[in-house]
Scaffold this active site. Structure first.
Site, mmCIF file in Angstrom:
data_model
loop_
_atom_site.group_PDB
_atom_site.id
_atom_site.type_symbol
_atom_site.label_atom_id
_atom_site.label_comp_id
_atom_site.label_asym_id
_atom_site.label_seq_id
_atom_site.Cartn_x
_atom_site.Cartn_y
_atom_site.Cartn_z
ATOM 1 N N ARG A 1 1.933 -0.247 11.019
ATOM 2 C CA ARG A 1 2.873 -0.198 12.145
ATOM 3 C C ARG A 1 3.174 -1.543 12.801
ATOM 4 O O ARG A 1 4.331 -1.787 13.160
ATOM 5 C CB ARG A 1 2.389 0.847 13.164
ATOM 6 N N LYS B 1 -7.215 8.143 -1.708
ATOM 7 C CA LYS B 1 -8.557 8.565 -1.271
ATOM 8 C C LYS B 1 -9.046 9.817 -2.003
ATOM 9 O O LYS B 1 -9.253 10.871 -1.397
ATOM 10 C CB LYS B 1 -8.560 8.820 0.239
ATOM 11 N N THR C 1 -11.187 4.336 9.804
ATOM 12 C CA THR C 1 -11.106 3.514 11.024
ATOM 13 C C THR C 1 -10.618 4.301 12.243
ATOM 14 O O THR C 1 -10.657 3.803 13.364
ATOM 15 C CB THR C 1 -10.171 2.303 10.803
ATOM 16 N N ASP D 1 -13.184 14.924 -4.987
ATOM 17 C CA ASP D 1 -13.213 16.198 -5.705
ATOM 18 C C ASP D 1 -14.468 16.194 -6.568
ATOM 19 O O ASP D 1 -15.317 15.303 -6.420
ATOM 20 C CB ASP D 1 -11.922 16.337 -6.549
ATOM 21 N N LYS E 1 0.846 -1.206 0.000
ATOM 22 C CA LYS E 1 0.000 0.000 0.000
ATOM 23 C C LYS E 1 0.877 1.251 0.000
ATOM 24 O O LYS E 1 1.650 1.481 0.919
ATOM 25 C CB LYS E 1 -0.915 0.014 1.224
ATOM 26 N N ASP F 1 -3.184 4.353 -2.245
ATOM 27 C CA ASP F 1 -4.190 4.803 -1.265
ATOM 28 C C ASP F 1 -4.203 6.325 -1.193
ATOM 29 O O ASP F 1 -3.651 6.923 -0.270
ATOM 30 C CB ASP F 1 -3.821 4.177 0.095
#
Ligand code: C5P
Length: 227
Positions: free
Chosen positions: A208, A61, A118, A64, A30, A59
């Site tokens: 992480r 997102k 999330t 617009d 990602k 990623d």
């Protein structure tokens, strides 16, 4: 389930070293804001060079007006990535315009819509969306399904409900996975791998807990054994 690793390290060098240590696995990588803003297209090319079988999820997102989103989607398709995402709240016309624009690409990337981040808890989510996370995520997922998207980004807790409301092959990609119960950090709705499996998550996204581990390659091995 297909593992997706968030490359959110502070430099291209560190991200590429992580990818290098994982190159024997044909997993998803990602590439998010941090890496793409800093390192751009050459970074994606460098990842593919490490392992041409790595799948790339960009990623970014997108959110617009429809035409701007479709223009951006086309540029993303030209990059040769395998999946990218837009915000479901950009709406029906944006979804249709994006999918229409990509329809001429033979191997178009998968397109997912972000439902509820999330990092939201119920209170902060309803301040903006005036509905609970469950209800709104389901509504966003239905809208995405009806307008031809391939799936959604949601938390593990909405995955099964969303599949029931749309289709079993409508994809769910879920961040905030703490594979073996690691620290949640800024995430709110975290889930273990065990739960992700039960909730039929297609793509668990892990950042992480892998790149902060003292032995990321070993951690990935352990995760893959559990999938
Ligand atoms: O480090 P951690 O495992 O929490 O990383 C989660 C990754 O997933 C981050 O790159 C974050 O930007 C991304 N993400 C998220 N929630 C979403 C969409 C993407 O946490 N709804």
């Amino acid at each position: 389930m297909e593992l997706c690793i968030a490359l959110d390290l502070p430099s291209a060098k560190e991200n590429l070293a992580l990818a290098e240590s994982l190159k024997s696995h044909n997993i998803w990588m990602k590439v998010g804001f941090r890496a793409y803003i800093r390192d751009g297209k050459p970074f994606i090319e460098a990842l593919k060079k490490i392992n041409p079988q790595f799948k790339i999820f960009l990623d970014l997102k997108l959110y617009d007006i429809p035409n701007t989103m479709a223009d951006a989607s086309e540029e993303i398709a030209k990059l040769g990535v395998d999946m990218f995402n837009i915000h479901a709240s950009a709406g029906k016309v944006a979804m249709q315009t994006v999918m229409e624009r990509l329809s001429s690409y033979e191997n178009r990337p998968l397109v997912l819509a972000v439902t509820a981040l999330t990092s939201f808890d119920e209170e902060n989510f309803s301040l903006i969306y005036e509905k609970g996370i469950d209800e709104k995520a389901k509504q966003f997922a239905k809208l995405s399904y009806e307008n031809g998207l391939d799936g959604v980004v949601c938390s593990t807790f909405e995955s099964k409900v969303i599949k029931e409301a749309t289709s079993s092959d409508f994809l769910t990609l879920c961040p905030a996975i703490r594979p073996f119960g690691e620290d949640a950090q800024d995430q709110q709705r975290v889930a273990t791998l065990e739960l992700a499996k039960k909730e039929l998550v297609d793509f668990p996204v892990i950042g992480r807990p892998i790149y902060k581990d003292k032995n990321p390659a070993q951690k990935v091995e352990r995760i893959l054994q559990h999938l």
